[in-house]
Design a protein around this motif. Structure first.
Motif: not given
Length: 127
Positions: A1-16
């Motif tokens: 599975m190709k995805y990226s994770v952008d982890k911030q202090e209050k949340y995490c953005i997962v882009v598929l």
């Protein structure tokens, strides 16, 4: 599975970075969401702008993400849905269960508003 994770202090953005969220990818997505939760992530924004198709197993993985985040008082937000995926979610009546927002930016705003609301509510419970 190709995805990226952008982890911030209050949340995490997962882009598929996949066109299909189906039986081959759904278990991997579930596993990743559970792993992020185990690492202490309370709010996940799932950017689905590249996903053009999903099936019932894909929808199931979204429901798992939603359940594990909400159990901890967090948020699980779907952002940037394509028309086909959005229609399928509406047909399945999951739009009543899942939090769906048009953009990642609106999803980030939602997380912060939810965090403020939770902080206010926990402060009220102390008095």
């Amino acid at each position: 599975m190709k995805y990226s994770v952008d982890k911030q202090e209050k949340y995490c953005i997962v882009v598929l970075h996949e066109e299909k969220l189906d039986t081959t990818l759904a278990p991997k997505l579930k596993s990743e969401l559970i792993t992020l939760h185990a690492k202490g992530v309370k709010n996940i924004i799932l950017d689905m702008s590249e996903v053009k198709y999903t099936d019932s197993s894909g929808l199931s993985s979204l429901l798992v993400g939603n359940r594990i985040m909400q159990e901890e008082g967090g948020s699980f937000i779907l952002a940037s849905l394509t028309d086909h995926v959005n229609k399928l979610i509406k047909i399945s009546q999951l739009d009543n269960v899942l939090t769906i927002l048009p953009t990642k930016e609106e999803a980030v705003d939602y997380v912060f508003m939810n965090e403020i609301e939770n902080d206010l509510n926990s402060g009220e419970n102390l008095n």
